[in-house]
Scaffold this active site. Structure first.
Site, PDB file in Angstrom:
ATOM      1  N   ASP A  52     -12.051 -23.321  49.364  1.00 55.45           N
ATOM      2  CA  ASP A  52     -11.308 -23.330  48.113  1.00 55.45           C
ATOM      3  C   ASP A  52     -11.405 -24.761  47.574  1.00 55.45           C
ATOM      4  OD1 ASP A  52      -9.555 -22.671  46.046  1.00 55.45           O
ATOM      5  OD2 ASP A  52      -7.794 -23.195  47.234  1.00 55.45           O
ATOM      6  N   ASP A  54      -8.841 -26.394  44.925  1.00 53.42           N
ATOM      7  CA  ASP A  54      -7.546 -27.031  44.692  1.00 53.42           C
ATOM      8  C   ASP A  54      -6.731 -27.125  45.974  1.00 53.42           C
ATOM      9  OD1 ASP A  54      -7.725 -27.378  41.784  1.00 53.42           O
ATOM     10  OD2 ASP A  54      -7.767 -25.187  41.750  1.00 53.42           O
ATOM     11  N   ARG A 202       9.007 -19.135  35.558  1.00 51.93           N
ATOM     12  CA  ARG A 202       7.687 -18.610  35.958  1.00 51.93           C
ATOM     13  C   ARG A 202       6.732 -18.624  34.771  1.00 51.93           C
ATOM     14  NH1 ARG A 202       4.550 -17.342  38.724  1.00 51.93           N
ATOM     15  NH2 ARG A 202       4.794 -19.487  39.405  1.00 51.93           N
ATOM     16  N   LYS A 292      -8.692 -15.020  42.858  1.00 56.93           N
ATOM     17  CA  LYS A 292      -8.082 -14.660  44.145  1.00 56.93           C
ATOM     18  C   LYS A 292      -6.591 -14.417  43.916  1.00 56.93           C
ATOM     19  CE  LYS A 292      -9.575 -18.568  45.638  1.00 56.93           C
ATOM     20  NZ  LYS A 292      -9.752 -19.786  46.449  1.00 56.93           N
ATOM     21  N   GLN A 453       3.957 -16.960  59.291  1.00 60.88           N
ATOM     22  CA  GLN A 453       2.767 -16.570  58.541  1.00 60.88           C
ATOM     23  C   GLN A 453       1.553 -17.383  58.976  1.00 60.88           C
ATOM     24  OE1 GLN A 453       4.411 -17.201  54.600  1.00 60.88           O
ATOM     25  NE2 GLN A 453       4.607 -15.015  54.251  1.00 60.88           N
TER      26      GLN A 453
END
EC number: 3.1.3.5
Length: 568
Positions: A52, A54, A202, A292, A453
């Site tokens: 990736d 960033d 948001r 993505k 996670q």
């Protein structure tokens, strides 16, 4: 003359069991050079390295970049009608951490564990205590799958947003012009719910990223906002020598080109003295506008980018992989086809635990490397504040001593209140070493949702992928044993359970003589057939079959090679 370990280990008789009784200490690299392992991975099996951009190849400087995003988002909110006073807020990097959950019903920021148990709760800048938390969450627990109410702020891009939510809630809760309500605030006859406020934030964040000036201001002052590591070309060139290297980013080509040009703007190539190379030459495949996590599912149409104008060429690209061509869109399936690779051949390196790591593993079976820039500070606290961790261990010992000679017949109730208070104080002091929200990975002895996670989806993780530079490409990253409490707290000494435990706790799986008549079926209940099954009992495996943790598929590979030879 001394013999090196590598020489001694060539002989099976000289393996650790016969090493002269000397205690062995495992060699480990310096902590800041380490790559940490959740699942074993053999580097020599990796044929493609994916990146990736960033926060992976391009690491944004903190807190400068977060401050820029915060300021631009506040300006956007004020422009759509939010109070001018908000412009006085300044981003504070000591408050937010990744992995927090925003409760859009009550306006709280929550730090939770993997099961939804609340570890920390903040309403604005006010950190709530136990009784306050239970008023809104009776069991100090949330239903994480209620995604309409709870939003996980998991990415580094979410950090400014996390702090801004706290600023807004605190402002509207404490400003005299507004009346605070349980689920929002009132301005006269106008009511604004925390849910509406959250949606405004948001929308403002998305506007800043996609329509605003965030990218423009970033490229105007790249040295201020982007980290340049001179070791980057060296690592990518070494990867090129052993496999293919590709880039998959959600950013558009123009922004990608400016960022990557800056990263590779060095007076030399991979090594000092070598000639400078364009950034495109380090990659076998370059893919922008990936979208993505959609990229890891159905994806989008694969198109070719005109690198002179940055515009997309008309039509779907259907040709073979061509070096130097930049593609737009596509999917992970298309990437595998173009590179001639299958899932486990690929090691994908990214910072986004959902968009990069979870989806690439669950949908494609790619091996995963999670970049966690915060790990550098986490390791610093872990080592620099070791006295706090040692004190917690000592307090556990004192606690155990108080109960040492007591069992269910005891009426004595040891006073453990002072120890409990000290444990809480030391845990709090330890958490504050990381920041106001504590560690990214734990709160006291409890692991966070983010930590769970990482352990579940990332095969490898490190503060930077540059740490791969310190390992050979033949390296076996072997996962450590993850011990359960009954394994980590019990010494390796023999205990005869038949003598020491009650009959209720003596179930075992030891071998028995099944040929003995006591183990035959009772003749009165069922007669034994003269025709017996081909295998009356299972046989203990005589070959090594339980080796799932070694990333070792040699036998499968040999079988595949034999099948290919037979077909030829």
């Amino acid at each position: 003359m001394t013999t090196s370990w590598s020489d001694r280990l060539q002989n099976a008789a000289d393996l650790p069991a016969n090493m002269d009784g000397h205690a062995l200490k495992k060699y480990r690299r310096e902590a800041y050079h380490r790559v940490f392992v959740n699942r074993s991975l053999a580097m020599e099996k990796i044929k493609c390295f994916g990146f990736d951009m960033d926060y992976t190849l391009a690491v944004y400087k903190s807190p400068e970049y977060e401050s820029l995003g915060f300021d631009l988002t506040v300006e956007r909110l004020v422009s759509i009608g939010y109070p001018q006073e908000l412009l006085n807020f300044v981003y504070d990097p000591t408050f937010p951490t990744r992995g927090l959950v925003f409760d859009s019903t009550y306006g709280n920021l929550l730090k939770v564990d993997a099961y939804g148990n609340i570890l920390v709760c903040a309403h604005g800048f006010n950190f709530m205590r136990g009784p306050e938390i239970r008023e809104q969450y009776p069991n100090k627990f949330i239903q994480r799958d209620d995604t309409d109410r709870f939003y996980i702020l998991n990415t580094l891009f979410n950090l400014p947003e996390t702090y801004l939510l706290a600023c807004l809630v605190d402002f509207f809760t404490n400003c005299d012009r507004y009346t605070s309500c349980e689920m929002g605030f009132k301005d006269g006859d106008l009511f604004m719910s925390f849910r509406s406020m959250f949606q405004d934030v948001r929308d403002a964040v998305d506007w800043v990223h996609y329509k605003g000036s965030l990218k423009e201001k970033t490229v105007e002052n790249l040295p201020k906002y982007v980290v340049k590591d001179p070791k980057l070309p060296l690592l990518l060139s070494r990867m090129n020598e052993v496999g293919k290297v590709f880039l998959v980013t959600n950013s558009d080509y123009k922004y990608t080109h400016k960022i990557m040009t800056y990263l590779f703007d060095l007076p030399h190539g991979p090594k000092p003295g070598s000639s400078h190379r364009l950034w495109q030459t380090y990659f076998d495949l370059i893919l922008v506008d990936a979208r993505k996590p959609l990229f890891f599912g159905e994806g989008t149409v694969l198109r070719q980018v005109d690198t002179n104008t940055g515009k997309l060429k008309i039509g779907t690209y259907t040709g073979p992989l061509q070096h130097g061509i930049v593609y737009s869109g596509g999917s992970s399936d298309i990437v595998c086809d173009l590179l001639g690779a299958k899932g486990k051949d690929i090691l994908y390196i990214g910072d986004h635990i959902f968009g990069d790591i979870l989806k690439s593993k669950k949908r494609q079976g790619w091996r995963t490397f999670l970049v966690i820039p915060e790990l550098a500070q986490e390791l610093h606290v872990w080592t620099d504040k070791s006295s706090l961790f040692e004190e917690l261990q000592s307090l556990d010992i004192f606690l155990a001593e108080l109960y040492k000679h007591l069992d269910s017949s005891s009426n004595e109730r040891p006073d453990i209140s002072s120890i409990q208070r000290r444990i809480k104080k030391v845990t709090h002091d330890m958490d504050m070493c990381y920041g106001m929200m504590g560690s990214l990975f734990r709160s006291g002895s409890r692991q966070t949702l983010f930590a769970s996670q990482v352990m579940r989806y990332a095969d490898l993780y490190a503060a930077s992928f540059i740490n791969l530079l310190y390992y050979p490409f033949s390296y076996l990253f072997r996962a450590a044993h993850v011990l359960m409490p009954h394994e980590s707290t019990v010494e390796h000494t023999h205990v005869d359970i038949h003598e020491t435990e009650s009959p209720m706790a003596t179930r075992n799986r030891c071998s028995l003589d099944f040929k003995d008549s006591d183990f035959k079926r009772h003749q009165l209940t069922r007669s034994i057939s003269e025709i017996k099954p081909p295998n009356l009992f299972p046989q203990k495996p005589q070959e090594i079959t339980h080796c799932h943790d070694e990333d070792d598929d040699e036998e499968e590979e040999e079988e595949e090679e034999e099948e290919e030879e037979e077909e030829e």
